[in-house]
Design an enzyme around this catalytic site. Structure first.
Site, short mmCIF file in Angstrom:
data_model
loop_
_atom_site.label_atom_id
_atom_site.label_comp_id
_atom_site.label_asym_id
_atom_site.label_seq_id
_atom_site.Cartn_x
_atom_site.Cartn_y
_atom_site.Cartn_z
N HIS A 71 39.52 62.31 -5.77
CA HIS A 71 38.46 61.98 -4.84
C HIS A 71 39.02 60.74 -4.43
CE1 HIS A 71 34.73 59.74 -3.73
NE2 HIS A 71 34.96 58.88 -4.72
N HIS A 95 39.29 52.52 -5.40
CA HIS A 95 37.93 52.15 -5.29
C HIS A 95 37.06 52.17 -6.23
CE1 HIS A 95 36.74 56.19 -4.14
NE2 HIS A 95 35.74 55.76 -4.32
N GLU A 99 34.65 49.76 -11.25
CA GLU A 99 33.37 50.36 -11.98
C GLU A 99 33.61 51.43 -12.87
OE1 GLU A 99 30.65 49.13 -10.80
OE2 GLU A 99 29.06 50.76 -11.54
N ASP A 100 34.59 52.35 -12.76
CA ASP A 100 34.46 53.58 -13.64
C ASP A 100 35.63 53.25 -14.60
OD1 ASP A 100 32.60 54.50 -12.43
OD2 ASP A 100 33.64 55.91 -11.23
N ASP A 162 33.80 57.06 1.09
CA ASP A 162 33.59 57.43 -0.30
C ASP A 162 32.24 58.31 -0.17
OD1 ASP A 162 33.38 57.33 -3.15
OD2 ASP A 162 31.97 55.58 -3.09
N ASP A 282 19.58 72.24 25.16
CA ASP A 282 20.83 71.64 25.35
C ASP A 282 21.68 71.97 24.07
OD1 ASP A 282 19.25 70.22 24.09
OD2 ASP A 282 19.67 68.37 25.42
#
Ligand code: MN
Length: 726
Positions: A71, A95, A99-100, A162, A282
Site C-alpha cells: 500500500h 505515511h 498511526e499503524d 493514500d 457530449d
C-alpha cells in the site's frame, strides 16, 4: 554512505521489467521510475525508507490479504507520477507507520529528518480525524478542517494519494463500507483535489466512488459509453483526421488527443439535468495541445472555421483561469452528422498544471537539490502565481480569497464529543466553544476536557481537538470571561447574562412581592385583568408586565401601591388607611409593608420625602434632599411616596444646637422641649471648645410644624447661638 549504484546492485532491483512479470508494482519499479527525475542519492534514500517501512509493517496485512507494504509503495507511486520531491516520496512510503505501528515521530525525525517526520505526522493526524468525525454530515467544515490542519500542502497530497489507492483497492471491503467510503470521497477528498487543481486524481477518485457506491449504474453507464464510441468510431476518426489535416494546412504544431468523458461527470449530468443517457450529447471530446498561448487562439479560430460552434459553449479559461489555476480554451462544435464535439485547447505546460495542479509546483528538476525553501513558501508562490494571472486577466480576486481561506484559514475546527465540527475563529477559547455549542452550555460552563485532559476555561483551542465542556447548574457567567473570549456570540451572551441576571432576579422578586401584596389586600384568589395591567403600565410609562415586576423587584415601585393602582381604587385618596394594628398608615399605599424612616435624615410628616425599597427593612423613607439618596444604589431604586392625610403618632428627628457654655443651658433646653410635648430620646454632646458646646438631640415630634415650633422656642433661649436640623 552507500553509493546509489551499490544499493542498486546489492538489492538488485531489476528495473522496469519486473512490473510485467509479477503484475505487482514493486519497490524496484518505484526506484527505477524515480530515477527519471530524481538524483540517485535521493533514490537511495527512498529505498532506505522502504526498508524502514517494510520492517515497521512486517506481519501486517491489508484486507485483501496482501502484505501491508504494498500500500505505501502504491501511494509513493502516485506521488511519483505527480513528480513530487523525494521527501514527499519518503513520507508517502512511511505515511502509516506512526498511526499503524509503534514507531514514534521522534524516531522518524532521527532517521529521516524533521521534514519527513512532520509530513508523516501531518498525514497521521488527518487519518486520525477520519475516525473521529461524522464527516458525511459536515463535509464542508471537515474539508476546511483538513486543510486548516496542514501546515505543509504536501501532507494533503500524500493523503489524497493514500485515498486514491484505498479507493482502487476498495473491492475487498464489505458493500456498506464501500458505499460509506465512496460517499466520503465524493464529499471530502474529490473537492479538495479539485481545489488544488489535481484533475487526474479527482477524476479517478470520482469514477471509483461511483463504481463502488453504485456498481450497477456504473456498469450500465460504462457499457453505454463504450457502445456510443463503438458506433461512432468512424465519425470520431473522421473528425480527428479533419482536425489534424487542417492544423497541418495552417502550419500549427499541435497534438490532438481524443478523450472520453469520465463516468462520474456523465452520471452527475444525467442526475442534475434529469436526462437519460441517449439525451446526453457530449460524450466525446478532443484535446489539442500546442506550444504557445498565441497558438491556442489561432487553433480556436481554425476549429470554429472547420465546424460550426455551438452558441454559448465557448469559455476562455486562458484569460481568466479557474480558481485553482486551470487554464484552457473550451468550445463545443457541431460535428458531422450533428455529433457534438467538446474541444479543449491549451499549451503543454497548462496541461501539466491541469493534470497535477498544485503538485506541478513540486516538479523536481534533476540536479536541483535546493530543498531549503519550505513547502509553505512554495504554496505561497503558487498563490502568488495565481494572483498574477488573475491580475493580468483583470477580473475579481474572489476566487483567490476562496483558495486562501481554504489553505491558510483564520478559522479553526474542533470536535464536540459527538463528533460534530464547530468552526471558530483562530484564538478562540473554551468559553467561545461552549457558547458555539449552546448558550446554556456557555452560561453554565466551569471547565473543559481538551483531548480528555482537564483544562481551564481560558484555554486556547487548536485545530482538530476534541473538546468536552463540563457544566454545573449553579455556575454563572463571570465578568472575567470577557477578558479572553473572542467571538461576538460569547461576548454578547455573557454581557446579556450579567445584565439580565439582575433583571431576572428582580422580576422573580417583584412577582413574589406583588403576589404578597395581592394576598394581603384582596386575597389569594384574585386574578388581575389585562386591562388593569395595561392601565397601570400606561400610567407608569412601562413597556410590559415584566418591566413592572422588575420595577417592583428593583424597588423602584412599591408592590402595595402597585396593587392599589391595579385595583384602581378611586376612593382610596380620602379613606384613611390603617396598618395591621389598626392605626392609620403614615405613608400612602403602604399597607402590608414594613416602613422605616432613614436615620440619616429622620423625616417627619410634612417633609418632602422619597423612599427606596431595601430588603430586610422594607420601604425606607428619606427626606427628599437627603444626600444618601444620591448614592447610586438608592437613587436607582428611588420611588416617590407621600404622607397620608391623617397621621397619628410620633416621629423621631434630630436637631443640633450650639450653645454658649453657660451653666444650666442643657437643663433649660430639655425643659423647653418637654414643655412642647416632645420626648428627648437621645442627647449627645458632639463638640466642645472654650466658649461653645454643640449638642445633638433626637426628639419626637408629630410633624414638621411641631418641630418648627420646638426649634423656635429653643432659638429664643439666651444661651442658644445656632439651631438646625440634622
Ligand atoms: Mn494509508
Amino acid at each position: 554512505m552507500t553509493s546509489p549504484d551499490s544499493v542498486k546492485s546489492q538489492l538488485s532491483y531489476p528495473g522496469k521489467s519486473s512490473k510485467k512479470g509479477s503484475g505487482r508494482y514493486l519497490i524496484s519499479d518505484l526506484c527505477s521510475d524515480l530515477e527519471d527525475y530524481l538524483k540517485s542519492t535521493q533514490v537511495a534514500e527512498v529505498y532506505r525508507a522502504y526498508l524502514f517501512g517494510a520492517h515497521a509493517h512486517e506481519g501486517q496485512k491489508r484486507i485483501s490479504g496482501e502484505p501491508y507494504i504494498f500500500h505505501p509503495i502504491a501511494v509513493a507511486r502516485i506521488m511519483c507520477e505527480m513528480r513530487m520531491d523525494y521527501k514527499s516520496i519518503i513520507a508517502a512510503l512511511l505515511h502509516d507507520v506512526i498511526e499503524d505501528t509503534p514507531t514514534l515521530k521522534e524516531q522518524l525525525a532521527e532517521d529521516f529528518g524533521d521534514e519527513v517526520a512532520n509530513l508523516v505526522d501531518g498525514v497521521s493526524k488527518l487519518t486520525h480525524l477520519d475516525s473521529v468525525s461524522k464527516a458525511e454530515q459536515q463535509a464542508e467544515n471537515f474539508r476546511k478542517m483538513l486543510l486548516a490542519m496542514v501546515k505543509d500542502i504536501r501532507v494533503i497530497l500524500i493523503k489524497l494519494a493514500d485515498r486514491l489507492h484505498n479507493m482502487r483497492t476498495l473491492g475487498a471491503m464489505r458493500a456498506d463500507k464501500r458505499r460509506r467510503i465512496s460517499k466520503e470521497t465524493i464529499e471530502i477528498y474529490a473537492p479538495i483535489a479539485n481545489r488544488l487543481g489535481i484533475y487526474n486524481l479527482r477524476h479517478e477518485l470520482l469514477d471509483l466512488s461511483i463504481k463502488n457506491a453504485y456498481p450497477m449504474r456504473y456498469r450500465v453507464l460504462k457499457n453505454a459509453c463504450k457502445e456510443v464510441v463503438g458506433h461512432r468510431k468512424e465519425i470520431f476518426l473522421t473528425i480527428e483526421t479533419a482536425i489534424k489535416d487542417r492544423l497541418k494546412v495552417v502550419e500549427i504544431k499541435a497534438k490532438v488527443k481524443h478523450r472520453r468523458k469520465n463516468i462520474y461527470s456523465i452520471y452527475r449530468k444525467m442526475k442534475e439535468k434529469k436526462i437519460n443517457f441517449k439525451e446526453l450529447s457530449d460524450v466525446y471530446g478532443v484535446r489539442i495541445l500546442c506550444n504557445s498561448v498565441d497558438d491556442c487562439y489561432r487553433i480556436l479560430g481554425v476549429m470554429h472555421n472547420l465546424y460550426k460552434p455551438i452558441p454559448g459553449k465557448f469559455k476562455d479559461y486562458l484569460a481568466i483561469p479557474k480558481a485553482n489555476g486551470y487554464q484552457s480554451l473550451h468550445t463545443s462544435l457541431f460535428g458531422p452528422h450533428g455529433v457534438p464535439i467538446e474541444v479543449q485547447i491549451r499549451t503543454k505546460s497548462m496541461e501539466r498544471v491541469a493534470k497535477s495542479g498544485i503538485a506541478a509546483h513540486w516538479l523536481y528538476k534533476k540536479g536541483d537539490d535546493n530543498s531549503t525553501e519550505t513547502a509553505q513558501t512554495r504554496a505561497l508562490e503558487w498563490l502568488r502565481g495565481l494572483l498574477e494571472m488573475q491580475q493580468k486577466a483583470g477580473s475579481s480576486l474572489e476566487f483567490l480569497e476562496s483558495v486562501k481561506v481554504d489553505l491558510f484559514p483564520d478559522e479553526i475546527y474542533v470536535f464536540t464529543p459527538h463528533g460534530d465540527i464547530k468552526k471558530l475563529p483562530r484564538g478562540a477559547t473554551v468559553v467561545d466553544f461552549a457558547y458555539a455549542v449552546h448558550t446554556d452550555i456557555g452560561n453554565t460552563c466551569v471547565a473543559a476536557r481538551i483531548e480528555r485532559r482537564m483544562s481551564p476555561l481560558s484555554s486556547r483551542l487548536y485545530n482538530g481537538q476534541l473538546v468536552e465542556i463540563i457544566t454545573s447548574e449553579q455556575s454563572r457567567p463571570h465578568p472575567s470571561w470577557l477578558n479572553y473570549v473572542i467571538t461576538a456570540k460569547a461576548r454578547t451572551h455573557i454581557r446579556h447574562f450579567l445584565k439580565s441576571l439582575q433583571q431576572e432576579e428582580a422580576e422573580i422578586l417583584g412577582q413574589r412581592l406583588l403576589q404578597q401584596a395581592i394576598n394581603q389586600q384582596v386575597g389569594k384568589e384574585y386574578i388581575l385583568e389585562p386591562n388593569q395591567v395595561s392601565h397601570v403600565l400606561e400610567n407608569y410609562r412601562l413597556n410590559d408586565y415584566q418591566d413592572l415586576l422588575s420595577e417592583i423587584g428593583l424597588g423602584n415601585r412599591n408592590a402595595s401601591m402597585v396593587v392599589k393602582a391595579l385595583l384602581d381604587d378611586q376612593d382610596g385618596e380620602d379613606v384613611t388607611q390603617l396598618d395591621a394594628s389598626g392605626k392609620p398608615l403614615p405613608i400612602k399605599g403602604t399597607e402590608g409593608l414594613v416602613v422605616s424612616y432613614a436615620k440619616c435624615c429622620r423625616p417627619v410628616p410634612g417633609d418632602h420625602i422619597v423612599s427606596h425599597f431595601s430588603q430586610g427593612r422594607g420601604l425606607v423613607v428619606h427626606r427628599y434632599n437627603c444626600k444618601n439618596m444620591y448614592d447610586p444604589q438608592h437613587s436607582n431604586r428611588k420611588q416617590d411616596v407621600q404622607w397620608a392625610e391623617h397621621i397619628e403618632g410620633e416621629f423621631q428627628t434630630g436637631i443640633r444646637v450650639e450653645v454658649n457654655n453657660q451653666r444650666g443651658a442643657l437643663a433649660r433646653m430639655a425643659a423647653t422641649i418637654s414643655d412642647m410635648s416632645s420626648n428627648i430620646e437621645q442627647v449627645n454632646q458632639s463638640e466642645k471648645n472654650g466658649l461653645i458646646t454643640a449638642i445633638e438631640f433626637i426628639i419626637t415630634v408629630r410633624d414638621r410644624i411641631h418641630l418648627a415650633r420646638i426649634m423656635k422656642k429653643l432659638r429664643a433661649l439666651a444661651a442658644v447661638n445656632k439651631i438646625f436640623r440634622i
